[in-house]
Design a protein around this motif. Structure first.
Motif, PDB file in Angstrom:
ATOM      1  N   LEU A 225       0.831  -1.199   0.000  1.00 26.73           N
ATOM      2  CA  LEU A 225       0.000   0.000   0.000  1.00 26.73           C
ATOM      3  C   LEU A 225       0.869   1.254   0.000  1.00 26.73           C
ATOM      4  N   GLY A 226       1.924   1.262   0.809  1.00 29.35           N
ATOM      5  CA  GLY A 226       2.823   2.410   0.838  1.00 29.35           C
ATOM      6  C   GLY A 226       3.509   2.639  -0.486  1.00 29.35           C
ATOM      7  N   GLY A 227       3.934   1.572  -1.132  1.00 28.56           N
ATOM      8  CA  GLY A 227       4.600   1.712  -2.424  1.00 28.56           C
ATOM      9  C   GLY A 227       3.680   2.263  -3.491  1.00 28.56           C
ATOM     10  N   ARG A 228       2.447   1.780  -3.534  1.00 28.76           N
ATOM     11  CA  ARG A 228       1.520   2.271  -4.557  1.00 28.76           C
ATOM     12  C   ARG A 228       1.117   3.712  -4.276  1.00 28.76           C
ATOM     13  N   ALA A 229       0.961   4.053  -3.003  1.00 31.03           N
ATOM     14  CA  ALA A 229       0.640   5.438  -2.666  1.00 31.03           C
ATOM     15  C   ALA A 229       1.748   6.378  -3.112  1.00 31.03           C
TER      16      ALA A 229
ATOM     17  N   GLY B  22      -7.736  -4.063  -3.203  1.00 29.16           N
ATOM     18  CA  GLY B  22      -6.447  -4.745  -3.246  1.00 29.16           C
ATOM     19  C   GLY B  22      -5.595  -4.433  -2.027  1.00 29.16           C
ATOM     20  N   ALA B  23      -5.649  -3.174  -1.576  1.00 31.78           N
ATOM     21  CA  ALA B  23      -4.874  -2.787  -0.394  1.00 31.78           C
ATOM     22  C   ALA B  23      -5.339  -3.536   0.847  1.00 31.78           C
ATOM     23  N   ILE B  24      -6.673  -3.657   1.008  1.00 30.09           N
ATOM     24  CA  ILE B  24      -7.209  -4.375   2.176  1.00 30.09           C
ATOM     25  C   ILE B  24      -6.820  -5.847   2.124  1.00 30.09           C
ATOM     26  N   LEU B  25      -6.977  -6.476   0.960  1.00 27.13           N
ATOM     27  CA  LEU B  25      -6.649  -7.892   0.825  1.00 27.13           C
ATOM     28  C   LEU B  25      -5.164  -8.145   1.051  1.00 27.13           C
TER      29      LEU B  25
END
Length: 478
Positions: free
Chosen positions: A50-54, A188-191
């Motif tokens: 999640l951090g990388g995509r953000a 996707g982030a939650i999963l």
């Protein structure tokens, strides 16, 4: 960026030596004390993707500074904690801040340094602090605990965060290198976060619960279901900007580098853990002395990284990782000769030098292979994936090795061996199995990694234009 990466890596091990003092100072329940270490690994690993995509979508500098702020607040709260739960919560929030910072830092390096000699040198610095951070954490944690008190193990992060913020504001362009118009893949982030978090949770709890216990089986099964669901969502879901492009792992350089990294760190974490116990419980060293005993290992790791930085453009990734795996496996196996009557010079120093050279030689080519040749909007994705491999590999490897070591120690005690002899035999078996992880990594280097990867790009591809990075930098600067 090197300072940011050093800080998040340092905090994976800096509290290890301080745990007894933390437990006494805050009146911890002994069964809950390991969560000071485990909760950081759990949240760090869980939020990396999640951090990388953000970072890709909202700008590396903005995400890096946000993560640094969260990390600083958590470090302050932890250093001032008056109750056990306050320290555990602070370590959890630190893990989230680290997960936001780490992929953003590596993405900045890969986007602002041109492929070739410039990027190889930058990745060499990055790899040095990544590899040395764990050992330095033991060293610094021991010195701070003995001479300043355990609270400074947390508070020492504050000046480092200040340095990261000041340097980032001065040197990183203000805009974004990614696609700011996209939407974050919330499902996707939650999963991914839940799946990776449950995987690490199930593994680290095997120190208290058996692998075959109902709790462990259910936790790992739930993690597997969530990760499979994540893969299906990313592959077939409607999101135009997935959290991770699964075809990325289909590239032999990326998939092979991530697998090798997981195996390397699985062995390295186990060796650092057993070595710190052997130095203190068997050889009788104090916290500060045990930390200093890691210094030769850290120095030889840096030497290996400098060597790899010079050789990578000449020999390529594959021809560096093969001898690196052999050296690391040999060093870990040499540690496996320890016994209760050993000494630092005969049982620790020699294998530290061999293993450290192998570890150091690995990190630069692995980082180059895992992040090179990708479009700018996927730099954070690739960086988060590599950091996730490091975290998951370290958590699973350490849990497996501790389980084996504990079983070996218990069996020797049941056979009538003394406590010191039984413990040393357990450490020795753990060291040997850590070497086995590196033998598997050797096979990955030989049969999975392509032979033509040099300095982070495929030799068969046309060299990227230098303008592939520069337009983003110029636009952000304006």
């Amino acid at each position: 960026m090197a300072l940011a990466q050093f800080m998040v890596t340092l905090d994976m091990t800096i509290v290890n030596v301080a745990l007894p003092d933390m437990g006494a100072g805050l009146d911890f329940d002994p069964a809950q004390l390991p969560w000071v270490v485990n909760i950081y690994a759990l949240l760090f690993g869980g939020f990396l993707l999640l951090g990388g995509r953000a970072a890709d979508m909202f700008g590396q500098r903005r995400i890096l500074l946000s993560g640094a702020t969260v990390f600083a607040v958590a470090s302050l709260v932890g250093g001032l904690a008056q109750e056990p739960w306050q320290l555990v919560v602070a370590r959890a929030v630190q893990g989230v801040g680290a997960a936001v910072m780490a992929p953003a830092a590596l993405a900045v390096l890969t986007l602002t340094q041109r492929e070739g000699k410039e990027r190889t040198k930058a990745l060499g610095v990055y790899a040095a602090v990544s590899a040395v951070g764990g050992g330095a954490g033991v060293l610094i944690g021991g010195l701070l605990t003995e001479y300043a008190g355990w609270r400074w193990v947390m508070l020492v992060n504050l000046p480092m965060v200040l340095g990261v913020v000041v340097l980032a504001m001065r040197s990183i362009p203000a805009g974004t290198f990614g696609n700011k118009r996209g939407r974050l893949d919330v499902v996707g982030a939650i999963l991914a976060t839940a799946g990776i978090g449950l995987l690490i949770l199930g593994v680290v709890r095997t120190e208290q619960l058996a692998w075959t216990s109902g709790t462990t089986v259910v936790t790992l099964a739930a993690a597997a279901i969530l990760l499979v669901a994540f893969g299906l969502w990313e592959q077939f879901g409607p999101m135009p900007d997935p959290l991770i492009r699964l075809s990325l792992l289909g590239r032999r350089s990326v998939g092979g580098a991530n697998l090798y990294m997981a195996l390397l760190v699985a062995g390295q974490f186990g060796v650092f853990y057993f070595l710190s116990l052997y130095l203190q419980r068997t050889l009788g060293l104090g916290a500060a002395e045990a930390g200093l005993a890691f210094l030769p290992l850290c120095l030889i790791v840096v030497l290996g990284i400098r060597l790899a930085t010079r050789l990578l453009p000449v020999v390529g990734v594959k021809m560096l990782l093969i001898p690196a795996a052999v050296l690391a496996a040999a060093g870990f196996g040499w540690f496996g000769l320890v016994d209760a009557s050993g000494s630092y010079v005969t049982d620790v120093l020699g294998p530290s030098l061999v293993a450290g050279l192998g570890i150091g030689t690995s990190f630069v080519p692995l980082t180059a292979a895992a992040t090179g040749g990708l479009p700018p909007q996927e730099a954070g994705m690739a960086s988060a994936l590599l950091n996730s491999s490091r975290q998951i590999g370290g958590a699973i490897g350490l849990a497996v090795l501790v389980t084996v070591q504990t079983a070996r120690t218990d069996s020797r005690l049941d056979a009538g061996a003394g406590q010191q002899v039984a413990a040393a035999d357990g450490y020795a078996l753990g060291f040997l199995l850590a070497g086995g992880f590196l033998l598997v990594a050797l096979l990955v280097a030989i049969f999975v990694l392509p032979g033509q990867v040099r300095g982070g790009r495929q030799a068969t591809q046309s060299p990227p234009s230098t303008t592939s990075v520069q337009p983003n930098v110029t636009a952000d600067t304006r």
